[in-house]
Design an enzyme around this catalytic site. Structure first.
Site, PDB file in Angstrom:
ATOM      1  N   GLN A 196       0.546  -1.064  -0.514  1.00 30.96           N
ATOM      2  CA  GLN A 196      -0.594   0.185  -0.252  1.00 30.96           C
ATOM      3  C   GLN A 196       1.107   1.487  -0.151  1.00 30.96           C
ATOM      4  O   GLN A 196       2.168   1.387   0.528  1.00 30.96           O
ATOM      5  CB  GLN A 196      -0.929   0.173   1.354  1.00 30.96           C
ATOM      6  N   GLY A 254      -6.581  -0.574  -8.070  1.00 25.00           N
ATOM      7  CA  GLY A 254      -7.340  -0.864  -7.065  1.00 25.00           C
ATOM      8  C   GLY A 254      -6.653  -0.657  -6.191  1.00 25.00           C
ATOM      9  O   GLY A 254      -6.224   0.382  -5.735  1.00 25.00           O
ATOM     10  N   ARG A 255      -8.092  -0.334  -5.035  1.00 26.52           N
ATOM     11  CA  ARG A 255      -7.753   0.079  -3.557  1.00 26.52           C
ATOM     12  C   ARG A 255      -7.742   1.899  -3.355  1.00 26.52           C
ATOM     13  O   ARG A 255      -6.441   1.867  -3.255  1.00 26.52           O
ATOM     14  CB  ARG A 255      -7.145  -0.797  -3.101  1.00 26.52           C
ATOM     15  N   ALA A 256      -8.249   1.978  -4.601  1.00 27.38           N
ATOM     16  CA  ALA A 256      -7.947   4.115  -4.865  1.00 27.38           C
ATOM     17  C   ALA A 256      -9.236   4.705  -4.071  1.00 27.38           C
ATOM     18  O   ALA A 256      -9.094   5.479  -5.027  1.00 27.38           O
ATOM     19  CB  ALA A 256      -7.753   4.019  -6.331  1.00 27.38           C
TER      20      ALA A 256
END
Length: 390
Positions: A196, A254-256
């Protein structure tokens, strides 16, 4: 004037500029009141050891990062086996994938791998710190920062954190928030991390403002097999308030960000305003339960999935201001008209207008930041977000 005199004058001016450099501005939003090192005299570390010591000790400090501090190779390497899956081999993809640094490999095969030990071992940050880059020169290469164990009152500004084993999942996180409070993360750049860019642990991240940062996902190693970083922000803390304003998130998959979790009884408030999402070859927002999310004035430019379908059934409470009417409806609870979100060349934007979100944010409306018109977001954010722009 003789060369020696010119050199002396240049050296003096450079020293003066460096010693006077310090935090620019003050945080708004949920981290308002955060002062970091406060009035502590700005100091420049002379070695990696001194840098680590100053960042982690209990003394209020303004620490200037005026160069690249390279941790790669300073703590040795680990040669072991990593787990290779379909997202490692990337058959038919446009980039290499990422093997996984982990103990089990039930869904893949073991492959030989070597990673740098500094990446998974971030620097522990003490309380009352301002960690500030000078100009565009401040770089932490190969090692990130961890705020935990009660750390509070920290400013991280104008630094580029990069190259944390980007070819391996679990290779390193740029900033970890886990048991902290009062954190301002401003005008930084994040790139080439194994995991991350910003992650919260199971503990509280507390009151956090993440503003004017560049999240640069361009990479040769992508879990999405498309040259775009997947692991952007994972925010799952126990009790968190986030102001997420003016950030540039580009070339991601992703995961944004990802918000919330069903694994704990956490409660997360997230105000996302005037962010620029550009070239997301996957999803931007993925929102789980235990969340209250207010989105306004964000610009989605060539984003495959602005908000995931899973968000719609997760129990997340979201007010995403899809229309002018929804913007006007903010007035009764918040005392102002919200700014609607805009899409260009992007996927479907669901209409989510949970009144419970407005009711929750009405209790903290003094911490809500003002928005700009969404039509100006792309230009303003690109001009302002990242290092060397303060």
């Amino acid at each position: 004037m003789k060369k020696t005199a010119l050199y002396s004058l240049f050296t003096y001016l450079l020293h003066l500029a460096t010693t006077k450099a310090q935090v620019v501005g003050t945080p708004s939003g949920f981290a308002a009141g955060t002062t970091g090192g406060g009035d502590a005299e700005p100091q420049t570390p002379s070695s990696l050891e001194e840098l680590v010591s100053w960042i982690s000790d209990d003394t209020p400090r303004t620490i200037l990062i005026d160069r690249e501090w390279n941790f790669i190779g300073t703590e040795g390497e680990t040669s072991t086996q990593c787990c290779s899956t379909a997202t490692t081999t990337c058959e038919g993809g446009t980039s290499a994938g990422q093997a996984w640094i982990q103990d089990t490999c039930d869904d893949g095969t073991w492959v030989e791998c070597t990673y740098d030990n500094a990446g998974p071992s971030p620097m522990q940050v003490g309380s009352n710190k301002s960690i500030v880059g000078v100009g565009d020169a401040g770089v932490l290469r190969g090692k990130g920062l961890r705020l935990s164990e009660g750390t509070n009152n920290v400013i991280i500004q104008n630094i580029h954190i990069t190259e944390l084993n980007p070819q391996y999942v679990w290779g390193g996180d740029a900033i970890t928030l886990d048991g902290c409070d009062g954190v301002w993360i401003d005008h930084n750049k994040f790139s080439l991390a194994g995991r991350q860019f910003i992650v919260s642990g199971w503990g509280a991240a507390g009151h956090v403002t993440i503003s004017n940062n560049e999240f640069d996902g361009v990479t040769e190693w992508s879990a999405g097999c498309n040259g775009k970083h997947y692991w952007t922000l994972l925010l799952i803390g126990e009790e968190d308030w986030y102001t997420f304003q003016g950030n540039w998130l580009h070339d991601l998959s992703g995961r944004a960000p990802h918000l919330g979790t069903a694994n704990t009884d956490s409660k997360i408030l997230f105000h996302g305003v005037n962010n620029y999402f550009q070239d997301i070859g996957g999803h931007a927002f993925d929102i789980d339960t235990n969340t209250y999310v207010l989105l306004e004035g964000n610009y989605f430019d060539t984003v495959d999935t602005p908000i995931t379908d899973a968000t719609l059934t997760s129990g997340a409470l979201v007010y995403d201001t899809p229309t002018v009417d929804a913007a006007s409806a903010c007035s009764a609870s918040l005392g102002y008209i919200c700014e609607w979100n805009q899409l260009a060349g992007s996927g479907t934007f669901p209409e989510l207008t949970e009144q419970a979100v407005l009711d929750e944010f009405a209790q903290v409306k003094d911490s809500l930041v003002e928005h700009d018109g969404v039509g100006d977001v792309a230009t303003n954010v690109v001009a302002n977000a990242g290092v060397g722009k303060i």
